[in-house]
Design an enzyme around this catalytic site. Sequence first.
Site, PDB file in Angstrom:
ATOM      1  N   ARG A 418      36.699   1.004 -16.772  1.00  0.00           N
ATOM      2  CA  ARG A 418      37.987   1.017 -17.466  1.00  0.00           C
ATOM      3  C   ARG A 418      38.312  -0.415 -17.865  1.00  0.00           C
ATOM      4  O   ARG A 418      38.074  -1.345 -17.111  1.00  0.00           O
ATOM      5  CB  ARG A 418      39.125   1.528 -16.563  1.00  0.00           C
ATOM      6  CG  ARG A 418      38.938   2.921 -16.010  1.00  0.00           C
ATOM      7  CD  ARG A 418      40.183   3.356 -15.231  1.00  0.00           C
ATOM      8  NE  ARG A 418      39.932   4.471 -14.343  1.00  0.00           N
ATOM      9  CZ  ARG A 418      39.949   5.751 -14.697  1.00  0.00           C
ATOM     10  NH1 ARG A 418      40.218   6.058 -15.966  1.00  0.00           N
ATOM     11  NH2 ARG A 418      39.711   6.708 -13.827  1.00  0.00           N
ATOM     12  N   ARG A 448      37.707   9.249 -16.199  1.00  0.00           N
ATOM     13  CA  ARG A 448      38.739  10.259 -16.446  1.00  0.00           C
ATOM     14  C   ARG A 448      39.999   9.652 -17.077  1.00  0.00           C
ATOM     15  O   ARG A 448      40.537   8.667 -16.613  1.00  0.00           O
ATOM     16  CB  ARG A 448      39.101  10.956 -15.134  1.00  0.00           C
ATOM     17  CG  ARG A 448      40.124  12.068 -15.292  1.00  0.00           C
ATOM     18  CD  ARG A 448      40.316  12.799 -13.985  1.00  0.00           C
ATOM     19  NE  ARG A 448      39.168  13.625 -13.653  1.00  0.00           N
ATOM     20  CZ  ARG A 448      38.683  13.753 -12.418  1.00  0.00           C
ATOM     21  NH1 ARG A 448      39.214  13.092 -11.428  1.00  0.00           N
ATOM     22  NH2 ARG A 448      37.647  14.531 -12.188  1.00  0.00           N
ATOM     23  N   HIS A 478      30.182   3.739 -11.676  1.00  0.00           N
ATOM     24  CA  HIS A 478      31.489   3.269 -11.232  1.00  0.00           C
ATOM     25  C   HIS A 478      31.427   1.857 -10.660  1.00  0.00           C
ATOM     26  O   HIS A 478      32.462   1.252 -10.365  1.00  0.00           O
ATOM     27  CB  HIS A 478      32.038   4.248 -10.175  1.00  0.00           C
ATOM     28  CG  HIS A 478      33.448   3.991  -9.770  1.00  0.00           C
ATOM     29  ND1 HIS A 478      33.792   3.529  -8.513  1.00  0.00           N
ATOM     30  CD2 HIS A 478      34.617   4.126 -10.443  1.00  0.00           C
ATOM     31  CE1 HIS A 478      35.105   3.408  -8.430  1.00  0.00           C
ATOM     32  NE2 HIS A 478      35.635   3.755  -9.583  1.00  0.00           N
TER      33      HIS A 478
END
Length: 738
Positions: A418, A448, A478
């Site tokens: 992100r 997400r 991640h």
Amino acid sequence: MAQKFDAPSKALLRKQIAEHIAETEKIINSNSSDENKLPKDRFFDRELSWLSFNKRVLELAQNDNIPLLERANFAAIFSSNLDEFFMVRVAGLKRRIDTDIAVTAASGLSPRQQLRAISEQAHALQEEHADYVINTILPELAKENIKLLEWDDLTSTEQEKLSKYYRQQIFPVLTPLAVDPAHPFPYISGNSLNLAIVVENPFSGKSHFARVKIPDNINRLVPVDDLTDDVQSKVRFGFITMENLIIAHLESLFPGMLIKEARSFRLTRNEDIDVEEDDAENLLNAMEKELLRRRFGPPIRLEISDNTSEFLSQLLASQLRVSDDEVYRMPDPLDMTVLFELQKLDRPDLKYPLFIPTTSRQITAVETSHSPNIFSRIREKDILLHHPYDSFSTSVQAFLEQAAADPNVLAIKQTLYRTSSNSPIIDALIDAAHAGKQVLALVEIKARFDEDANIAWARKLERAGVHVVYGIVGLKTHCKLSLVVRQEADGLRRYCHVGTGNYNPKTARIYTDLGLLTCDPIVGQDLTRLFNQLSGYAPNSSFQRLLVAPRTVRTGIIQRIEREKEAALAGKEAWIKIKVNSLVDETTIDALYRASQCGVKIDIIERGICALKPGIPGLSENIRVHSILGRFLEHSRIYAFANSQGPQIGEGPTSGPEVWIGSADLMHRNLDRRVETLIRINDADHINELLEYIDMQMSDNIMSWHMRSDGSYELHTKDEEGNMLVDSQELLIKMHQR
């Protein structure tokens, strides 16, 4: 050029995952002897534990010691959290029930029992939240001249001003949708606020239903005025909600009709996605299509105004196909995320004191006349960063910006899970590519609710000449990694950053995260191997200072838990200290239980979910669990072990505390379905700093929630003499500012 996958890469992945599953089963089987059997009811339910976490967020909103506008912000966070919980967790549970693939949870609850318990607790929490906002927070804001007004509260001058605003700015974008034989019931998008309206034809006497969607691209709080109040010498902020302003002008949308009823309602839909494709371009296309389908997910929650008539309530429930327990009757205003808009008000007296992160002392150690050369600082010693107390912009961001501008830098490799809009990280990678450097960006487009943004970043990076890849098929990437390859006088040197948080300058100011900057050749080799595994074919890569999921994080942590158990049985010092966002993985929890039974002292700091039951005699009496929430979102992960018997596992110091930081929580998704990394900390000063950090947050002098053995949490704010306990985050702010 986007990465593509072929049959050999998928076969290698399947082999890798099969080996990981076999190793996990081996650990489980090795700990299942009769003498070590554990009680069946040893796990709390994951979903109910999450609701307990959100209750702690609500308790922050209810804390009178927190500035008022910050309490309003926590009330908005509660609503936002609950929305995501329904969109993902409840939606997923319902989908599994509907498709007959749901299984009994580790807590022993059947899927339908889970759903009933969630509904009961969510109803109670949402009602408590709404009651507190309406009867406490809004009146307290009103005392501070921040008022949420009704149309009838306004003077004629104010009504005239707002009517003009309505005609010019709102009316043109509204679309009333009638429901009759020629007009079917309209599609209601997820999380949108709507008006359900009953109108009557004065000539025929017949009633009709219509829907008006509240625009979501305009601020929902419409300012009435911002004049200085002469009496109290404070700025007055008056607002009316968009829905109330529209209701006051419904005759403009339905001229000639009688308005019989107008109530607000809001629908939550299943917005989880599940996409797998074999190559990058297909993955991008599939993701874009799935994001469109997300808008049409099945309904899972209907919020309606509590003064809605029975007729209108039943009409909405039947047309939207929600059951009685999926209907939440709440007082207006619905969707309390509207309180986020109050954060823009110029009322510093009602907010936390201004906090400006400082540059890490390790970075500013020498140069004072100009910007420090981060590469020279890293060559001197590993740099441990603690955000937001250490500035992200003058450390990690500066590291990448200097790498992009440095002619001696040959290559940059970067993971992106992100990041922010107008991201300086993206800009640095693009600048590096334009400068002719080899740049690899591993963009996780399945992060997400950031999927749209990450797809856009991926396209932009590709156009700039960056090599964009999307990781390993079947796994989310991640981990938080950056690798810079630099030509120096004595040869190539690799500079690395391994962190616990995203490369996002905005969240780095409000999330507590850790990061390590190092040029240790072993770490450089580890990251090179991992990036090669993520971008090419290297399933059998081995690592020295890294644990990498899905292969070695769970097994590595459990091996170290077992080592502490053996040390305790041998009469040696044995302890475990863990700081995570969530603790759910049953295999790891069982290992912690067994260590506790052997006398290992275990301290756990968790922010969100905890399925472990602490303080149970004969099972977990040596385990303490504390939870800390506050001004910043606790996001760092630390795993520490006494290691009194020496490593016996991989490389490292002969004895003494062993500490790891990284991206992995103790959850199934992190350990089995994601690429995660933990890095071992070698510097003695950094090890002591991290251990002191955990010990400080676990101290009885620190304000925190203590988890009871029944799963409830008790907030500790005062000592036995009634003195206020210390806020750990405020303490760290003061320490870093000194």
